[in-house]
Design an enzyme around this catalytic site. Structure first.
Site, PDB file in Angstrom:
ATOM      1  N   TYR A 143       0.811  -1.210   0.000  1.00 16.23           N
ATOM      2  CA  TYR A 143       0.000   0.000   0.000  1.00 16.23           C
ATOM      3  C   TYR A 143       0.850   1.268   0.000  1.00 16.23           C
ATOM      4  O   TYR A 143       0.308   2.369  -0.045  1.00 16.23           O
ATOM      5  CB  TYR A 143      -0.953   0.012   1.201  1.00 16.23           C
ATOM      6  N   LYS A 190       3.303 -14.634   4.881  1.00 10.47           N
ATOM      7  CA  LYS A 190       3.708 -15.492   3.752  1.00 10.47           C
ATOM      8  C   LYS A 190       5.243 -15.503   3.743  1.00 10.47           C
ATOM      9  O   LYS A 190       5.881 -15.267   2.708  1.00 10.47           O
ATOM     10  CB  LYS A 190       3.111 -14.907   2.457  1.00 10.47           C
ATOM     11  N   ASP A 223      -2.535 -18.359   3.361  1.00 10.77           N
ATOM     12  CA  ASP A 223      -3.495 -19.188   2.615  1.00 10.77           C
ATOM     13  C   ASP A 223      -4.110 -20.254   3.521  1.00 10.77           C
ATOM     14  O   ASP A 223      -5.333 -20.464   3.527  1.00 10.77           O
ATOM     15  CB  ASP A 223      -2.859 -19.815   1.358  1.00 10.77           C
ATOM     16  N   ASP A 247      -6.378  -6.437   4.776  1.00 10.86           N
ATOM     17  CA  ASP A 247      -7.523  -5.968   4.006  1.00 10.86           C
ATOM     18  C   ASP A 247      -8.332  -7.163   3.483  1.00 10.86           C
ATOM     19  O   ASP A 247      -9.550  -7.222   3.610  1.00 10.86           O
ATOM     20  CB  ASP A 247      -7.007  -5.115   2.838  1.00 10.86           C
TER      21      ASP A 247
END
Ligand code: NAD
Length: 365
Positions: A143, A190, A223, A247
């Site tokens: 972002y 991740k 995930d 988000d």
């Protein structure tokens, strides 16, 4: 002894007495924003909290009127009040000006995005008793908006992760957990792929976790975390995430409790806060008067609590729960036929009814 759980955390300047009026910037926003923010204002006013609203335009509405999506008057108002209730702002996909939401969060260093996601009896969903707190870092990650074209057909987006921001958001999550008697914090990442950036985020979270031995700390790859969330949301409590994962995962969590119309949010900094629902401008239903105002109203309750009016915040939440439990008045996203205004009016009535019943009960025989 453990502290009693409070609903939310933060007060601006401690408790206030009910007569004191506070200036708050009101940004109705775009799309369904003016509809749901109008509903939230009615409910806040009915709660008895006195707020002097400084109404300001931003986003597409401001662009149309003033030729800029961020007018100077908006920034001056926010510098003065340091608190806002805000509707969603439109950001075009793949074109147009950069997100004003991101700009405001960065300009005012509102580093922590808190999204309490709870189910309400009366709203049919796959799971009952969902109670998740999403804590999302709000100032960096992808972002940061650093993107460029390397050569035609090849673009680069830069993901920024710093130890300072990662440590600060981890401390916020653990502090929230401790003050609200939550049991665990799960850092979602991740780092198996982004070893440096997400690796740094995790290192900082682990370092902070060591200072909070009373709260269980765990880690999940994003995930797998999504899969576990939709199978067994009760296996999570406070979720700690970078900006982008935060988000995405918060919309997933909204789906567990009835959709985007149900989840409130706040962007906190050290010196101020902007309160806004998780949802966007909902262009498909904008202007029809049927947007669910619950998320905006609950964001209003977080604002009221931040101002130090905890009782009023509890009254607003209780009235929302009463109306939803009744199943009679609800917007189409929850399977009902009521309008935004009808839901707001029912919540106001429920609050008044609760006040008059408790006054009646308090009367000596
Ligand atoms: P969205 O949240 O606006 O809508 C997604 C779906 O949820 C739509 O079907 C919509 O009708 C429904 N929905 C959302 N809020 C609802 C409500 N209160 N009641 C009933 N249904 C509701 O997401 P989007 O369509 O991806 O984004 C639209 C615009 O909003 C984009 O310009 C985006 O950038 C912007 N946006 C702004 C914010 C913000 O200002 N904080 C947040 C998210 C998206």
């Amino acid at each position: 002894m453990r502290r009693k759980p409070k609903h939310e955390i933060l007060f601006l300047n401690g408790k206030r007495n009910g007569d004191e009026s506070v200036a708050v910037t009101l940004i109705p926003g775009d799309g369904v924003g003016p509809e749901v923010i109008g509903a939230a204002v009615k409910v806040i006013e009915a709660s008895g909290v006195r707020i002097e609203w400084d109404r300001q335009e931003a986003g597409a509405a401001a662009l149309k009127r003033y030729g800029t999506p961020v007018p100077d008057a908006l920034i001056s108002s926010l510098r003065r009040t340091r608190i806002a209730l805000k509707g969603p702002l439109e950001t075009r996909v793949g074109e147009g000006y950069r997100s004003i939401n991101v700009y405001l969060r960065k300009t005012f260093d509102l580093f922590a995005n808190l999204r309490p996601t709870r189910s309400f009896p009366g709203v049919s969903t796959r799971f009952a008793n969902v109670d998740l707190i999403v804590v999302r870092e709000n100032t960096e990650d992808l972002y940061a908006g650093i993107e460029h074209q390397v050569t035609p057909g090849v673009v680069e987006s830069v993901k920024i992760i710093t130890a300072r921001a990662s440590t600060r958001i981890a401390r916020f999550a653990f502090e929230f957990a401790r003050r609200n008697d939550r049991k665990s914090v799960t850092a979602i990442h991740k780092a198996n792929i982004m070893k440096l950036s997400d690796g740094l985020f995790l290192k900082c979270a682990r370092r902070v976790a060591a200072d909070y031995k009373d709260i269980k700390y765990s880690e999940q790859i994003v995930d797998a975390a999504c899969m576990r969330l939709v199978i067994d949301p009760s296996s999570f409590d406070v979720l700690l995430l970078e900006n982008l994962y935060g988000d995405i995962v918060s919309d997933l969590c909204a789906g567990l409790v009835g959709g985007l119309g149900m989840v409130p949010g706040a962007n906190y900094g050290d010196r101020g806060a902007i309160f806004e629902a998780v949802h966007g401008t909902a262009p498909d239903i904008a202007g029809k008067g049927v947007a669910n105002p619950v998320a905006a109203i609950l964001s209003g309750a977080m604002l009221v609590e931040y101002l130090g009016h905890q009782e009023a915040a509890l009254r607003i939440r209780a009235a929302v729960a009463t109306v939803l439990r009744g199943r009679r008045v609800r917007t189409p996203d929850l399977g009902g036929k009521s309008s935004t205004d009808e839901v707001a009016a029912a919540i106001v009535r429920a609050m008044k009814h609760a006040a008059s019943s408790s006054a009646h009960l308090a009367k000596p025989e």
